[in-house]
Design a protein around this motif. Structure first.
Motif, mmCIF file in Angstrom:
data_model
loop_
_atom_site.group_PDB
_atom_site.id
_atom_site.type_symbol
_atom_site.label_atom_id
_atom_site.label_comp_id
_atom_site.label_asym_id
_atom_site.label_seq_id
_atom_site.Cartn_x
_atom_site.Cartn_y
_atom_site.Cartn_z
ATOM 1 N N LEU A 162 0.769 -19.520 -88.913
ATOM 2 C CA LEU A 162 0.866 -17.813 -89.734
ATOM 3 C C LEU A 162 -0.431 -17.335 -89.994
ATOM 4 O O LEU A 162 -0.640 -16.201 -89.802
ATOM 5 C CB LEU A 162 1.737 -18.314 -90.939
ATOM 6 N N ILE A 163 -1.230 -18.462 -90.696
ATOM 7 C CA ILE A 163 -2.622 -17.782 -90.832
ATOM 8 C C ILE A 163 -3.279 -17.341 -89.619
ATOM 9 O O ILE A 163 -4.002 -16.369 -89.383
ATOM 10 C CB ILE A 163 -3.581 -19.053 -91.403
ATOM 11 N N ALA A 164 -3.345 -17.845 -88.441
ATOM 12 C CA ALA A 164 -3.913 -17.254 -86.992
ATOM 13 C C ALA A 164 -3.153 -16.121 -86.714
ATOM 14 O O ALA A 164 -3.957 -15.012 -86.541
ATOM 15 C CB ALA A 164 -3.717 -18.374 -85.930
ATOM 16 N N SER A 165 -1.977 -15.921 -87.111
ATOM 17 C CA SER A 165 -1.261 -14.570 -86.648
ATOM 18 C C SER A 165 -1.964 -13.468 -87.622
ATOM 19 O O SER A 165 -2.219 -12.207 -87.254
ATOM 20 C CB SER A 165 0.534 -14.536 -86.979
ATOM 21 N N HIS A 166 -2.020 -13.880 -88.929
ATOM 22 C CA HIS A 166 -2.774 -12.962 -89.867
ATOM 23 C C HIS A 166 -4.181 -12.477 -89.526
ATOM 24 O O HIS A 166 -4.566 -11.246 -89.538
ATOM 25 C CB HIS A 166 -2.850 -13.573 -91.258
ATOM 26 N N ILE A 167 -4.636 -13.388 -88.853
ATOM 27 C CA ILE A 167 -6.164 -13.006 -88.422
ATOM 28 C C ILE A 167 -6.304 -11.936 -87.251
ATOM 29 O O ILE A 167 -6.815 -11.133 -87.319
ATOM 30 C CB ILE A 167 -6.779 -14.266 -87.834
ATOM 31 N N PHE A 168 -5.150 -12.081 -86.213
ATOM 32 C CA PHE A 168 -5.396 -11.060 -85.006
ATOM 33 C C PHE A 168 -4.313 -10.255 -84.907
ATOM 34 O O PHE A 168 -4.382 -9.290 -84.222
ATOM 35 C CB PHE A 168 -5.514 -11.904 -83.782
ATOM 36 N N GLU A 169 -3.090 -10.261 -85.534
ATOM 37 C CA GLU A 169 -1.999 -9.586 -85.725
ATOM 38 C C GLU A 169 -1.287 -9.607 -87.033
ATOM 39 O O GLU A 169 -0.294 -10.036 -87.291
ATOM 40 C CB GLU A 169 -1.040 -9.791 -84.531
ATOM 41 N N PRO A 170 -2.185 -8.888 -87.989
ATOM 42 C CA PRO A 170 -1.587 -8.873 -89.415
ATOM 43 C C PRO A 170 -0.236 -8.294 -89.687
ATOM 44 O O PRO A 170 0.488 -8.938 -90.497
ATOM 45 C CB PRO A 170 -2.747 -8.300 -90.144
ATOM 46 N N ASP A 171 0.084 -7.228 -88.970
ATOM 47 C CA ASP A 171 1.413 -6.379 -89.100
ATOM 48 C C ASP A 171 2.491 -7.634 -88.934
ATOM 49 O O ASP A 171 3.580 -7.700 -89.348
ATOM 50 C CB ASP A 171 1.545 -5.279 -88.401
ATOM 51 N N VAL A 172 2.294 -8.024 -87.424
ATOM 52 C CA VAL A 172 3.387 -9.085 -86.936
ATOM 53 C C VAL A 172 3.384 -10.209 -88.078
ATOM 54 O O VAL A 172 4.531 -10.798 -88.295
ATOM 55 C CB VAL A 172 2.879 -9.747 -85.607
#
Length: 270
Positions: A162-172
């Motif tokens: 979830l943190i990795a997703s926040h880094i490069f695709e925050p909306d997702v």
């Protein structure tokens, strides 16, 4: 004499209230979740379960935690039993034989594993389904035990993804976070699963037929002997069979109507 009698009655009433608060008069909860171990993590899980209409019985071996739990939750939705985790006969106060699942959340992974094995030995005839929290992902293989229905979840993997997703695709990431939380308001969204029973009108229908009824389906859980296979976005012509689970996105309003359509509560069923 009157003073002694009144004092005795008062003491008995206090003892009754204390024993009831500690869970020694039992609960009539059914199809509930049994949570072993209390901390901030289990508190958040219980909050989501209660929002989804699922009752919870919490087992704790720390007396002050009983008061903490009842400060957060009411007795209508949460039952607390204060006991040692090895006092297996007292677990029937929590109506363990009627529980849908057991969530083990001990402080150490080794304690969680030992509790899992002991519970299985003590309650093997109940064929309980377990979910365990594992803090050290290297220990995950230790929880793959034959004849025990257990899902081991490591919070490290979930949080890091979830943190990795926040880094490069925050909306997702923000959308995904909303979907895994319980829908509290009509404009909130979440992912739910519903069992398809023999009486369900969609038995032998196709996955594409679901979209014609205002449902946003995203997957099917198919029964494969003793396990399940998850089909993510299957083809429209995939057949829906009795015993399947339909996974779909709902909001606060459609969640209730979906329960009516499927004729069952959301979630897994034994």
């Amino acid at each position: 004499l009157i003073g002694l009698f009144v004092g005795k009655v008062t003491d008995l009433f206090k003892e009754y209230r204390e024993d009831r608060k500690l869970g020694y008069y039992g609960t009539d909860f059914e199809d509930h979740v049994l949570v072993v171990g209390w901390d901030d993590f289990s508190q958040k899980i219980i909050q989501d379960l209660v929002i989804s209409g699922i009752k919870v019985a919490v087992i704790t071996n720390v007396r002050p935690e009983v008061d903490q739990i009842y400060e957060e939750f009411d007795e209508e939705n949460v039952f607390v039993l204060y006991t040692d985790y090895e006092q297996y006969d007292q677990l029937f106060f929590a109506n363990i034989e009627q529980a849908r699942q057991v969530f083990l959340n001990r402080t150490a992974d080794t304690d969680t594993l030992i509790t899992l094995l002991n519970f299985h030995n003590q309650f093997s005839e109940l064929n309980l389904k377990y979910v365990v929290r594992v803090k050290n992902e290297d220990l995950l293989p230790a929880f793959d035990i034959e004849d025990i229905r257990v899902d081991a979840v490591t919070t490290f993997n979930v949080a890091s993804a979830l943190i990795a997703s926040h880094i490069f695709e925050p909306d997702v990431a923000a959308f995904g976070k909303d979907l895994i939380e319980s829908a509290k308001a009509s404009d909130d969204y979440e992912i739910q699963q519903f069992l398809v029973t023999d009486e369900n009108p969609w038995v032998n229908a196709t996955f594409g037929d679901l979209e014609n009824h205002g449902i946003i389906p995203i997957g099917l859980g198919k029964r494969q002997n003793q396990t399940r296979e998850l089909l993510n976005l299957p083809a429209d012509d995939a057949t829906i069979e009795a015993g399947d689970y339909v996974i779909m996105i709902v909001n606060g309003e459609t969640a209730q109507s979906s329960e009516h359509l499927f004729g069952v509560h959301e979630g897994g069923h034994p």
